[in-house]
Motif scaffolding. Sequence first.
Motif, PDB file in Angstrom:
ATOM      1  N   PHE A 162      23.583  35.351  37.203  1.00 11.65           N
ATOM      2  CA  PHE A 162      23.505  36.474  38.138  1.00 11.65           C
ATOM      3  C   PHE A 162      24.910  36.969  38.477  1.00 11.65           C
ATOM      4  CE2 PHE A 162      19.383  37.910  39.972  1.00 11.65           C
ATOM      5  CZ  PHE A 162      19.809  39.167  40.359  1.00 11.65           C
ATOM      6  N   GLY A 163      25.877  36.044  38.532  1.00 13.35           N
ATOM      7  CA  GLY A 163      27.270  36.429  38.761  1.00 13.35           C
ATOM      8  C   GLY A 163      27.762  37.417  37.713  1.00 13.35           C
ATOM      9  N   HIS A 164      27.381  37.203  36.446  1.00 12.26           N
ATOM     10  CA  HIS A 164      27.763  38.158  35.390  1.00 12.26           C
ATOM     11  C   HIS A 164      27.116  39.526  35.639  1.00 12.26           C
ATOM     12  CE1 HIS A 164      29.990  35.409  32.952  1.00 12.26           C
ATOM     13  NE2 HIS A 164      28.951  34.668  32.590  1.00 12.26           N
ATOM     14  N   VAL A 165      25.839  39.513  36.002  1.00 15.40           N
ATOM     15  CA  VAL A 165      25.131  40.774  36.269  1.00 15.40           C
ATOM     16  C   VAL A 165      25.774  41.503  37.457  1.00 15.40           C
ATOM     17  CG1 VAL A 165      22.883  41.616  37.107  1.00 15.40           C
ATOM     18  CG2 VAL A 165      22.987  40.100  35.118  1.00 15.40           C
ATOM     19  N   HIS A 184      38.615  32.375  27.941  1.00  8.57           N
ATOM     20  CA  HIS A 184      37.169  32.594  28.086  1.00  8.57           C
ATOM     21  C   HIS A 184      36.928  33.915  28.795  1.00  8.57           C
ATOM     22  CE1 HIS A 184      35.923  28.647  26.623  1.00  8.57           C
ATOM     23  NE2 HIS A 184      36.968  28.158  27.255  1.00  8.57           N
ATOM     24  N   GLU A 185      36.792  34.959  28.004  1.00  4.80           N
ATOM     25  CA  GLU A 185      36.562  36.312  28.511  1.00  4.80           C
ATOM     26  C   GLU A 185      35.363  36.352  29.460  1.00  4.80           C
ATOM     27  OE1 GLU A 185      35.374  39.679  25.835  1.00  4.80           O
ATOM     28  OE2 GLU A 185      37.526  39.558  25.351  1.00  4.80           O
ATOM     29  N   GLY A 186      35.497  37.106  30.543  1.00  7.69           N
ATOM     30  CA  GLY A 186      34.371  37.271  31.465  1.00  7.69           C
ATOM     31  C   GLY A 186      34.169  36.101  32.404  1.00  7.69           C
ATOM     32  N   HIS A 187      35.099  35.162  32.402  1.00  2.92           N
ATOM     33  CA  HIS A 187      34.957  33.974  33.242  1.00  2.92           C
ATOM     34  C   HIS A 187      36.188  33.752  34.116  1.00  2.92           C
ATOM     35  CE1 HIS A 187      31.767  33.151  30.245  1.00  2.92           C
ATOM     36  NE2 HIS A 187      31.146  32.776  31.348  1.00  2.92           N
ATOM     37  N   CYS A 188      36.009  32.959  35.161  1.00  7.41           N
ATOM     38  CA  CYS A 188      37.065  32.697  36.140  1.00  7.41           C
ATOM     39  C   CYS A 188      37.970  31.562  35.648  1.00  7.41           C
ATOM     40  CB  CYS A 188      36.406  32.313  37.463  1.00  7.41           C
ATOM     41  SG  CYS A 188      37.535  32.108  38.845  1.00  7.41           S
ATOM     42  N   ASN A 189      39.236  31.637  36.068  1.00  7.17           N
ATOM     43  CA  ASN A 189      40.173  30.587  35.629  1.00  7.17           C
ATOM     44  C   ASN A 189      40.146  29.335  36.512  1.00  7.17           C
ATOM     45  OD1 ASN A 189      41.458  31.518  37.897  1.00  7.17           O
ATOM     46  ND2 ASN A 189      43.215  32.405  36.836  1.00  7.17           N
ATOM     47  N   ASN A 190      39.311  29.322  37.543  1.00  7.75           N
ATOM     48  CA  ASN A 190      39.249  28.182  38.466  1.00  7.75           C
ATOM     49  C   ASN A 190      38.109  27.242  38.055  1.00  7.75           C
ATOM     50  OD1 ASN A 190      38.817  26.457  40.622  1.00  7.75           O
ATOM     51  ND2 ASN A 190      38.820  28.068  42.188  1.00  7.75           N
ATOM     52  N   ASP A 191      38.451  26.017  37.687  1.00  8.96           N
ATOM     53  CA  ASP A 191      37.407  25.122  37.165  1.00  8.96           C
ATOM     54  C   ASP A 191      36.450  24.605  38.243  1.00  8.96           C
ATOM     55  OD1 ASP A 191      39.044  23.234  38.314  1.00  8.96           O
ATOM     56  OD2 ASP A 191      39.566  22.214  36.446  1.00  8.96           O
ATOM     57  N   ASN A 192      36.717  24.948  39.510  1.00  9.55           N
ATOM     58  CA  ASN A 192      35.748  24.608  40.562  1.00  9.55           C
ATOM     59  C   ASN A 192      34.845  25.773  40.932  1.00  9.55           C
ATOM     60  OD1 ASN A 192      36.305  21.852  41.225  1.00  9.55           O
ATOM     61  ND2 ASN A 192      38.314  22.588  41.909  1.00  9.55           N
ATOM     62  N   CYS A 193      35.046  26.914  40.283  1.00  8.87           N
ATOM     63  CA  CYS A 193      34.297  28.122  40.640  1.00  8.87           C
ATOM     64  C   CYS A 193      32.990  28.196  39.844  1.00  8.87           C
ATOM     65  CB  CYS A 193      35.155  29.355  40.353  1.00  8.87           C
ATOM     66  SG  CYS A 193      34.322  30.916  40.683  1.00  8.87           S
ATOM     67  N   MET A 195      31.891  30.675  38.444  1.00  7.04           N
ATOM     68  CA  MET A 195      32.081  31.532  37.280  1.00  7.04           C
ATOM     69  C   MET A 195      33.022  30.940  36.230  1.00  7.04           C
ATOM     70  SD  MET A 195      29.797  33.626  37.918  1.00  7.04           S
ATOM     71  CE  MET A 195      29.956  34.513  36.368  1.00  7.04           C
ATOM     72  N   TYR A 196      33.349  29.641  36.352  1.00  8.74           N
ATOM     73  CA  TYR A 196      34.072  28.953  35.280  1.00  8.74           C
ATOM     74  C   TYR A 196      33.139  28.891  34.068  1.00  8.74           C
ATOM     75  CZ  TYR A 196      37.256  25.459  33.246  1.00  8.74           C
ATOM     76  OH  TYR A 196      38.145  24.791  32.444  1.00  8.74           O
ATOM     77  N   TYR A 197      33.706  29.042  32.863  1.00  7.42           N
ATOM     78  CA  TYR A 197      32.848  29.183  31.674  1.00  7.42           C
ATOM     79  C   TYR A 197      31.886  28.002  31.487  1.00  7.42           C
ATOM     80  CZ  TYR A 197      35.191  25.586  28.979  1.00  7.42           C
ATOM     81  OH  TYR A 197      35.640  24.379  28.544  1.00  7.42           O
ATOM     82  N   ILE A 213      26.277  22.132  43.707  1.00  9.24           N
ATOM     83  CA  ILE A 213      26.224  23.348  42.898  1.00  9.24           C
ATOM     84  C   ILE A 213      27.502  24.146  43.165  1.00  9.24           C
ATOM     85  CG2 ILE A 213      24.967  25.522  42.556  1.00  9.24           C
ATOM     86  CD1 ILE A 213      22.496  23.943  43.756  1.00  9.24           C
ATOM     87  N   PRO A 214      28.258  24.505  42.124  1.00  8.54           N
ATOM     88  CA  PRO A 214      29.507  25.244  42.372  1.00  8.54           C
ATOM     89  C   PRO A 214      29.247  26.577  43.069  1.00  8.54           C
ATOM     90  CG  PRO A 214      29.315  24.589  40.059  1.00  8.54           C
ATOM     91  CD  PRO A 214      28.006  24.275  40.707  1.00  8.54           C
ATOM     92  N   GLU A 215      30.202  26.972  43.900  1.00  9.29           N
ATOM     93  CA  GLU A 215      30.109  28.262  44.595  1.00  9.29           C
ATOM     94  C   GLU A 215      31.196  29.185  44.058  1.00  9.29           C
ATOM     95  OE1 GLU A 215      30.389  27.394  48.761  1.00  9.29           O
ATOM     96  OE2 GLU A 215      28.412  26.416  48.777  1.00  9.29           O
ATOM     97  N   LEU A 216      31.101  30.450  44.430  1.00  8.52           N
ATOM     98  CA  LEU A 216      32.156  31.393  44.050  1.00  8.52           C
ATOM     99  C   LEU A 216      33.435  31.055  44.802  1.00  8.52           C
ATOM    100  CD1 LEU A 216      30.224  34.809  44.197  1.00  8.52           C
ATOM    101  CD2 LEU A 216      30.782  33.456  42.150  1.00  8.52           C
ATOM    102  N   ASP A 217      34.567  31.134  44.130  1.00  6.27           N
ATOM    103  CA  ASP A 217      35.834  30.947  44.828  1.00  6.27           C
ATOM    104  C   ASP A 217      36.244  32.267  45.493  1.00  6.27           C
ATOM    105  OD1 ASP A 217      36.687  32.507  42.704  1.00  6.27           O
ATOM    106  OD2 ASP A 217      38.218  31.112  42.006  1.00  6.27           O
TER     107      ASP A 217
END
Length: 230
Positions: A162-165, A184-193, A195-197, A213-217
């Motif tokens: 859903f984050g991608h949408v 990783h295109e389209g993904h966050c650079n934070n490995d705790n986020c 949206m990490y790939y 469950i990871p949350e958005l940073d």
Amino acid sequence: MGCKKESEEDLVDNNGQVGSAANALLSDEVYKKLEVEIIHMQGYTPTSSTISNLQSFLSSCLKKPGGITISLKEIPTQSQSSYSTSDLKSIENNHRTIYNVGNTIAASIIIVDGAYTNNNVLGIAYKNTSMAIFGGTIEENSGGISKPSRSKLESTVLNHEFGHVLGLVNVGSNMVENHEANDHEGHCNNDNCLMYYAAETTEIASFLVGNDIPELDNNCEQDLTANGGK
Ligand SMILES: [Zn+2]
Ligand SMILES: [Zn+2]
């Protein structure tokens, strides 16, 4: 009399690229209400925690004063070991019943009984309001010793798609701070986020054992707010 007339370009259809409905989903300018239809194959009903986790994730990001509803629709199993993106599109065409209408925007999530053509992948977003998660692969990677619960894995993948949408990362919601992963295109650079790939691959399973469950940073949250969200 001061009424803002909706122009054609404010309205979106359900056939655009991933991220193209991000603003329509996030803001309440045109669409006041969201209806999510989860189309699941027999035996792959999402758990009630998965549904409430999705509901709270969406409520925390989206301005939808008319509410957010999530409904379930069961469809027969197709018993394929894997499903391609074009298989998913035809399942959606055959079974999706909810589309944008009036001031209600709609999203579709398919849960199939098998894997994706790449069997490390747990979920994909493939159109502006269309996502799928791979129930067979999620089942294999959850529920046992040293594996996360099915709800936890299912929720992580579903919220991530859903984050991608919603246009993350840099696919429809512009970045306030640069935080897209180089590799990783389209993904966050934070490995705790969220949206990490790795959150949509089998790699996430071991991480989830002993973690929530990871949350958005902050960077991802900031992008959604800047594009009309909460
Ligand atoms: Zn992803
Ligand atoms: Zn992030």
